[in-house]
Design an enzyme around this catalytic site. Sequence first.
Site, PDB file in Angstrom:
ATOM      1  N   LYS A  53       0.883  -1.290  -0.018  1.00  0.00           N
ATOM      2  CA  LYS A  53       0.066   0.170   0.025  1.00  0.00           C
ATOM      3  C   LYS A  53       0.821   1.165   0.131  1.00  0.00           C
ATOM      4  O   LYS A  53       0.131   2.472  -0.466  1.00  0.00           O
ATOM      5  CB  LYS A  53      -1.004  -0.138   1.016  1.00  0.00           C
ATOM      6  CG  LYS A  53      -2.123  -0.984   0.856  1.00  0.00           C
ATOM      7  CD  LYS A  53      -2.984  -1.087   1.956  1.00  0.00           C
ATOM      8  CE  LYS A  53      -4.053  -2.346   1.433  1.00  0.00           C
ATOM      9  NZ  LYS A  53      -3.607  -3.405   1.434  1.00  0.00           N
TER      10      LYS A  53
HETATM   11  C1  LIG Z   1      -4.138  -4.712   0.800  1.00  0.00           C
HETATM   12  C2  LIG Z   1      -3.448  -5.665   0.628  1.00  0.00           C
HETATM   13  C3  LIG Z   1      -3.821  -6.901  -0.597  1.00  0.00           C
HETATM   14  C4  LIG Z   1      -4.894  -6.757  -1.193  1.00  0.00           C
HETATM   15  O1  LIG Z   1      -5.004  -5.509  -2.281  1.00  0.00           O
HETATM   16  P1  LIG Z   1      -6.357  -5.143  -2.803  1.00  0.00           P
HETATM   17  O2  LIG Z   1      -5.854  -4.089  -3.866  1.00  0.00           O
HETATM   18  O3  LIG Z   1      -7.273  -4.893  -1.766  1.00  0.00           O
HETATM   19  O4  LIG Z   1      -6.791  -6.492  -3.788  1.00  0.00           O
HETATM   20  C5  LIG Z   1      -2.983  -8.047  -0.519  1.00  0.00           C
HETATM   21  N1  LIG Z   1      -1.987  -8.252   0.251  1.00  0.00           N
HETATM   22  C6  LIG Z   1      -1.395  -7.038   1.197  1.00  0.00           C
HETATM   23  C7  LIG Z   1      -0.385  -7.437   2.028  1.00  0.00           C
HETATM   24  C8  LIG Z   1      -2.378  -5.910   1.357  1.00  0.00           C
HETATM   25  O5  LIG Z   1      -1.977  -5.096   2.364  1.00  0.00           O
END
Ligand SMILES: *Cc1c(COP(=O)(O)O)cnc(C)c1O
Length: 496
Positions: free
Chosen positions: A110
């Site tokens: 993120k």
């Molecule tokens: C948020 C997240 C995801 C999922 O991503 P999306 O965009 O919500 O599909 C997968 N792995 C980790 C570690 C995350 O923090």
Amino acid sequence: MDYQSTRNPELRASSAEAVLNGLAPDGGLYSMASLGEIPFDWKQTLSLDTQGMATEILSALLPSFTKEEMRALVRRAYAGKFETEDLTPTVQVGDDTVLELFRGPTSAFKDVALSMLPQLMTAAREKCGVDDEILILTATSGDTGKAAMEGFCDVPGTKIIVFYPDGGVSPVQKAQMVTQAGKNTCVCAVRGNFDDAQTGVKNVFAAVNDRNLLSGKGIRLSSANSINIGRLAPQVVYYFRAYANLVGEGRIKLGDKVDYVVPTGNFGDILAGYFAREMGLPVGKLVCASNANNVLTDFLETGRYDKNRPFYKTVSPSMDILVSSNLERLLFLLSGDAELVKTLMEELKETGVYQVPIDLLRALHEVFWQGYCDDLDTKKAIGMVWREYGYLCDTHTAVAWDVAQQYKAAHPEHNPVVILSTASPYKFPAAVLEGLGHAAKGDEFDVMEQVRNETGVPIPKNLTGLREREARHKDVIDREQMLDYVLKKASQKEWF
Ligand SMILES: *Cc1c(COP(=O)(O)O)cnc(C)c1O
């Protein structure tokens, strides 16, 4: 006016307004009508460094900003914040390429988007002639809150309040949040679970808007969650980065197709891959990898979305989700039919179920494949990848790795495969250690050390020494106090 609501073509917005507003007024998401027509040279973009790619891609997707403006925003967002200059390196693991998205300031993928969003938001505020300070409210189950605070930390014209469920996040996640630096950051625990915190935040937004509680105060609320187009657009960049690396290493020729396997929750990450494909990148299949909460696996197989099912708490918690918000954008882009999307989303709200028409299902099958992996197989995959290839992956990446092997077995004619790796193994050390075949002892910080001693893989700098760092944010409140808390904070000019 390049953007419109996915539920109503009349509700239009410029890309700057879309970033500033987050959600369209009718509850739809902001989308372009089609991505194929935006002026963009994908081949030329592949020859650039990562920041150059980001400049091209983001200014194509967000045309309110000129290329020169975007270049400056990109530099401010990323310079010196990631472990490597290229932000998202690729590593060869057996036959597959792992795209590491976790080399940013909080060791979760993120960071890629949440480093950029604050820059886009403050620039959008200027474009739209809004003088108000922006107050970001976010509820978090652990990762988003920290990455958002790190992104907004000391960004002029912004403040951020993060609410997390008291006792509902891991010790590492809690330590990451309560030690957060910055004059404009605030973290508060809410007694209850994540849903309580999230519902509480939604209620604060509704109360503030309905009763004009902040009008004339020089502050407006906004949100950093993943339905904002300003969070989605920066994620398109690393699909190009990975592709360019494969060309550069001679693994593919320019124009060859590549399949991407994406560990999926809210469908933001994988949707960015669809954007890359629509912008011309030779993407073969996008493989949607889920954990035991396999609502998307069933949907992509059958065209029937059904969220009425048990909710599992898994070892890949960032994918524990039953309503994948960004799927709405895909349905809109594939069908071009806002009326249909509106009907489907109403059905989802009322019954928890919808079924897409057969031609839409066919269009989905052209691009996507799907699979899932439960906790047992997730841990097995961690052990197996470590023993076979000496590569240590986190639980979310392990889900994707397992599904990638399922995909390749089912499609012998597959293209070269890129697996998106979304978190450092040290964010989920207990499950990782179990995957390596050892029992965890002591608290999570001890377990981190155990993993390091077993593997020799270094602990990311932002996670070492966390235990000793002083907590700056100690507030704990009841859910009913959230509105008062926000209003009190909004009335304070200086927080520190
Ligand atoms: C948020 C997240 C995801 C999922 O991503 P999306 O965009 O919500 O599909 C997968 N792995 C980790 C570690 C995350 O923090």
